[in-house]
Design a protein around this motif. Structure first.
Motif, PDB file in Angstrom:
ATOM      1  N   ASP A 116      -9.716 -11.449  -0.828  1.00 23.13           N
ATOM      2  CA  ASP A 116      -9.446 -10.538  -2.078  1.00 23.13           C
ATOM      3  C   ASP A 116      -7.939 -10.726  -1.760  1.00 23.13           C
ATOM      4  N   LYS A 150       0.949  -1.174  -0.260  1.00 23.58           N
ATOM      5  CA  LYS A 150      -0.166   0.098  -0.237  1.00 23.58           C
ATOM      6  C   LYS A 150       1.176   1.379  -0.456  1.00 23.58           C
ATOM      7  N   THR A 158     -11.440   0.875   3.039  1.00 20.51           N
ATOM      8  CA  THR A 158     -11.178   2.570   1.818  1.00 20.51           C
ATOM      9  C   THR A 158     -12.973   3.475   2.067  1.00 20.51           C
TER      10      THR A 158
HETATM   11  P1  ATP Z   1      -8.279  -1.236   2.163  1.00 18.57           P
HETATM   12  O1  ATP Z   1      -9.614  -1.444   2.290  1.00 18.57           O
HETATM   13  O2  ATP Z   1      -7.959  -0.425   2.880  1.00 18.57           O
HETATM   14  O3  ATP Z   1      -7.517  -2.735   1.432  1.00 18.57           O
HETATM   15  P2  ATP Z   1      -9.840  -3.682   4.201  1.00 18.57           P
HETATM   16  O4  ATP Z   1     -10.974  -3.403   4.083  1.00 18.57           O
HETATM   17  O5  ATP Z   1      -9.897  -4.328   2.447  1.00 18.57           O
HETATM   18  O6  ATP Z   1      -8.894  -1.841   3.929  1.00 18.57           O
HETATM   19  P3  ATP Z   1      -6.862  -4.617   5.303  1.00 18.57           P
HETATM   20  O7  ATP Z   1      -6.464  -3.866   5.920  1.00 18.57           O
HETATM   21  O8  ATP Z   1      -6.748  -4.307   4.059  1.00 18.57           O
HETATM   22  O9  ATP Z   1      -8.881  -3.993   5.456  1.00 18.57           O
HETATM   23  O10 ATP Z   1      -7.482  -6.121   4.918  1.00 18.57           O
HETATM   24  C1  ATP Z   1      -6.823  -6.639   6.161  1.00 18.57           C
HETATM   25  C2  ATP Z   1      -7.683  -8.752   6.220  1.00 18.57           C
HETATM   26  O11 ATP Z   1      -8.367  -8.267   6.324  1.00 18.57           O
HETATM   27  C3  ATP Z   1      -7.530  -9.127   4.794  1.00 18.57           C
HETATM   28  O12 ATP Z   1      -6.870  -9.877   4.611  1.00 18.57           O
HETATM   29  C4  ATP Z   1      -8.794  -8.216   4.447  1.00 18.57           C
HETATM   30  O13 ATP Z   1      -9.098  -9.652   3.304  1.00 18.57           O
HETATM   31  C5  ATP Z   1      -9.436  -9.313   5.564  1.00 18.57           C
HETATM   32  N1  ATP Z   1     -11.069  -8.144   5.342  1.00 18.57           N
HETATM   33  C6  ATP Z   1     -11.214  -6.645   5.418  1.00 18.57           C
HETATM   34  N2  ATP Z   1     -12.712  -6.062   5.082  1.00 18.57           N
HETATM   35  C7  ATP Z   1     -13.094  -7.620   5.293  1.00 18.57           C
HETATM   36  C8  ATP Z   1     -14.474  -8.220   5.139  1.00 18.57           C
HETATM   37  N3  ATP Z   1     -15.388  -7.278   4.780  1.00 18.57           N
HETATM   38  N4  ATP Z   1     -14.732  -9.729   5.252  1.00 18.57           N
HETATM   39  C9  ATP Z   1     -13.722 -10.599   4.756  1.00 18.57           C
HETATM   40  N5  ATP Z   1     -12.699 -10.148   5.017  1.00 18.57           N
HETATM   41  C10 ATP Z   1     -12.049  -8.681   4.906  1.00 18.57           C
END
Ligand code: ATP
Ligand code: MG
Length: 199
Positions: A108, A44, A165
């Motif tokens: 993802d 990031k 985000t």
């Molecule tokens: P950003 O939009 O900044 O990427 P994010 O919501 O994806 O933030 P991260 O900190 O990137 O949050 O994610 C940390 C972990 O949590 C990753 O493995 C991601 O796949 C998982 N994760 C985040 N949001 C969800 C969700 N809504 N459901 C399931 N897994 C999630």
């Protein structure tokens, strides 16, 4: 000890992260799930301004306060520099010789695994736990899929279409975070004035 390792930028933490942590802990009977806050998330940096690690750690600490078996981990923040899961896993293996490690990722994240630093180190040390996430393809386990060669399981959780985000955009616009982010973390965001001056 059965330890879940759930890494993220947590910028900010939200209920998607917490529902994942709690459900994985329950489904796999883990003693604890560590929410490991990335110091410098290499995927990031350069793409956008990442909130200082200490602020993101404070958000996670506030959010898990009183949540049984879910803990904030400052391992990567204390280590400093760029955060690689391989280093974190090695550190945890050394600190908990007889523990079994479960690395939790959202669906993802699976597509990008091949680009991880020292992937073999991670693969040999953990069981990968994949949780479903809206907008991400369902991950095929087993040979022929993207996780061939991994010990991997998938855990179902209620689909929560929430991302950090989108939450950052909410703060910029003045829209509410209520019920998407734990109250205690919302208070930290307000006290520290986080996210408000983006864009
Ligand atoms: P950003 O939009 O900044 O990427 P994010 O919501 O994806 O933030 P991260 O900190 O990137 O949050 O994610 C940390 C972990 O949590 C990753 O493995 C991601 O796949 C998982 N994760 C985040 N949001 C969800 C969700 N809504 N459901 C399931 N897994 C999630
Ligand atoms: Mg993400």
């Amino acid at each position: 000890m059965r330890i879940g390792v759930f890494g993220g930028t947590f910028d900010p933490i939200h209920v998607g992260h917490l529902v994942a942590a709690v459900n994985v802990r329950y489904a796999l009977a883990l003693d604890s799930v560590l929410l490991v806050v990335a110091n410098e998330p290499w995927q990031k940096v350069g793409e956008r301004a990442v909130t200082p690690a200490r602020d993101r750690l404070a958000l996670v600490e506030a959010a898990v306060d009183g949540v049984d078996g879910v803990e904030a981990s400052s391992l990567e923040v204390d280590r400093g520099g760029v955060s690689y899961t391989a280093d974190t896993v090695e550190q945890l293996v050394a600190a908990h010789q007889d523990a079994e490690l479960f690395l939790v990722v959202g669906a993802d994240v699976v597509g990008g695994l091949a680009s991880w630093e020292r992937l073999e180190t991670v693969r040999t040390a953990v069981t990968l736990v994949v949780v479903n996430r809206p907008g991400a393809p369902t991950v095929e386990l087993g040979e022929g899929g993207p996780l061939a060669g991994w010990r991997a399981v998938s855990i179902e959780m209620p689909a929560l279409e929430i991302s950090s985000t989108e939450l950052r955009e909410r703060v910029v616009d003045g829209r509410p975070l209520d019920f998407l982010v734990p109250d205690a973390a919302i208070r930290v965001i307000a006290e520290r004035g986080l996210y408000a001056q983006e864009r």
